[in-house]
Write an enzyme that holds these catalytic residues in place. Sequence first.
Site, PDB file in Angstrom:
ATOM      1  N   HIS A  52      42.697  89.731  54.290  1.00 43.78           N
ATOM      2  CA  HIS A  52      42.003  90.224  55.349  1.00 43.78           C
ATOM      3  C   HIS A  52      42.341  89.992  56.776  1.00 43.78           C
ATOM      4  O   HIS A  52      41.416  89.326  57.532  1.00 43.78           O
ATOM      5  CB  HIS A  52      40.366  89.978  54.962  1.00 43.78           C
ATOM      6  CG  HIS A  52      40.135  88.221  55.020  1.00 43.78           C
ATOM      7  ND1 HIS A  52      39.012  87.999  54.005  1.00 43.78           N
ATOM      8  CD2 HIS A  52      40.580  87.442  55.523  1.00 43.78           C
ATOM      9  CE1 HIS A  52      38.813  86.812  54.188  1.00 43.78           C
ATOM     10  NE2 HIS A  52      40.010  86.290  55.056  1.00 43.78           N
ATOM     11  N   HIS A  96      34.414  83.724  59.528  1.00 41.03           N
ATOM     12  CA  HIS A  96      35.441  82.912  60.260  1.00 41.03           C
ATOM     13  C   HIS A  96      34.753  82.434  61.468  1.00 41.03           C
ATOM     14  O   HIS A  96      35.000  82.734  62.571  1.00 41.03           O
ATOM     15  CB  HIS A  96      36.491  83.574  60.570  1.00 41.03           C
ATOM     16  CG  HIS A  96      37.339  84.114  59.379  1.00 41.03           C
ATOM     17  ND1 HIS A  96      36.830  85.392  58.647  1.00 41.03           N
ATOM     18  CD2 HIS A  96      38.394  83.877  58.744  1.00 41.03           C
ATOM     19  CE1 HIS A  96      37.753  85.719  57.728  1.00 41.03           C
ATOM     20  NE2 HIS A  96      38.809  84.673  57.719  1.00 41.03           N
ATOM     21  N   HIS A 146      49.145  81.024  53.994  1.00 44.61           N
ATOM     22  CA  HIS A 146      49.230  80.727  55.375  1.00 44.61           C
ATOM     23  C   HIS A 146      48.575  79.655  55.773  1.00 44.61           C
ATOM     24  O   HIS A 146      47.691  78.895  55.143  1.00 44.61           O
ATOM     25  CB  HIS A 146      48.566  82.404  55.831  1.00 44.61           C
ATOM     26  CG  HIS A 146      47.137  82.181  55.820  1.00 44.61           C
ATOM     27  ND1 HIS A 146      46.463  82.467  54.562  1.00 44.61           N
ATOM     28  CD2 HIS A 146      45.941  82.355  56.650  1.00 44.61           C
ATOM     29  CE1 HIS A 146      45.342  82.703  54.731  1.00 44.61           C
ATOM     30  NE2 HIS A 146      45.024  82.501  55.835  1.00 44.61           N
ATOM     31  N   GLU A 161      41.618  80.371  50.649  1.00 41.86           N
ATOM     32  CA  GLU A 161      40.947  81.411  50.617  1.00 41.86           C
ATOM     33  C   GLU A 161      40.874  82.253  49.227  1.00 41.86           C
ATOM     34  O   GLU A 161      40.086  82.846  48.876  1.00 41.86           O
ATOM     35  CB  GLU A 161      41.177  82.436  51.669  1.00 41.86           C
ATOM     36  CG  GLU A 161      40.646  82.052  52.989  1.00 41.86           C
ATOM     37  CD  GLU A 161      41.096  82.832  54.183  1.00 41.86           C
ATOM     38  OE1 GLU A 161      40.495  82.764  55.377  1.00 41.86           O
ATOM     39  OE2 GLU A 161      41.981  83.894  53.883  1.00 41.86           O
TER      40      GLU A 161
END
Length: 435
Positions: free
Chosen positions: A153, A200, A334, A381
Amino acid sequence: MSLDKTYQLVPGTTVFDAEQSARGYHLNQFCMSLMTAENREHYLADERGYLDAWPLREEQKQALLDRDLNAAMREGGNIYFLAKWGATLGLSFQQMAGSMTGMTEQEYRDMMLRGGRSVEGNRIDRAVLEAAHADRTPPAEHATITGAVFTSHVPAIGAAMDHHKTDEPYWQPVFGGYEYSKRWVEENLPDVVVLVYNDHATTFDLSVIPTFALGTGAVYPTADEGYGPRPVPGIEGHPDLAAHIAHSLIRDDFDLTLVNEMSVDHGLTVPLSLMFGDVETWPCKVIPFHVNVVQYPVPSGARCFRLGQALRTAIESYDRPLKVQVWGTGGMSHQLQGPRAGLINRAWDNAFLDRLVEDPAGLARVPHLEYVEEAGSEGIELVMWLIARGAMSDNDGSGEIEVKHRFYHVPASNTAVGHLILENHPRAEAPTVKE
């Protein structure tokens, strides 16, 4: 099988559950507004006008105007919220309680001085309770999970779509990986998507950090993350199914935070844009399911996988013939901070995708340390994907999955992009044979 709500049979008692909360949300929020002196003054000056400024049903307004607490609770009011309304009117708690029992304040006070109301004669009728437990007939129709979608996302993906850059050489390979997905979801359009994502630092700052937060509201606006809200539609929720899921999961010992009002950020809107494209309204309802993967401790992969299994039970016990998909979002590898920022691990990502299909229970046992070391600090995540995977019927042998699409690309901004679509094929239930 319908959920056990036999607490509704206790005489003279209104249990405030998720359904009641949804029914009385605005009524209880009206009561909360009376926690300031200014609002209390305005309410007392013009009760009807103040009530009309709230999106209340006429039955709720009339219950308050009539000072009928029993009616207010039938309409979803909760006594702790209604107590603020009563205090505004100058009512003591004993006055309020007495009014619900047909007693004056003095009569109620005298009863309490004598030891209170006896439980004798105020229990559930045994015959009624036995009849309720005897009727365990599964619903003729129920919701089914038709598939799972897994996708990164990345916020920059949303920005590329919003600024019409999808055909640029940098972005074209990313969006090319979702062309099949848009056709598939159009042909397999769900009624509801339960979308697992992480906020976030948008709705949940460090003042409140829920581990699991289920959206139980009716609508969710698009958040402003610092660049202005994305030009995409707001979300229409499904409060009834969400309340049902909340009831089932909490009964299964998963501690949820239930959220009726919140804005949703790129973690939720980017997956919808990737699957549905540029639309005026999203073509299905969405239940947001937030998971904390920002501040440790975060839930383990094993707990997320078990949550997915419990989520399937919850959805399939809902007695409406809805088609539901569960989407797991975030990742892949990431890292956004520190000297290792920019870390990508293609081999680990693709092994994760392999195991997600072939060995999800084993994948669920991977420790957090491996995610952080191999996939980067924000690669954690990916535990959210295990919730969607746990909701598939092959985990207990009651069905099979079919891989419809798999895609992987590096990079999209700072992230490796992963995407997977699994169709769920539960086996037909054997007909019940009556002797």
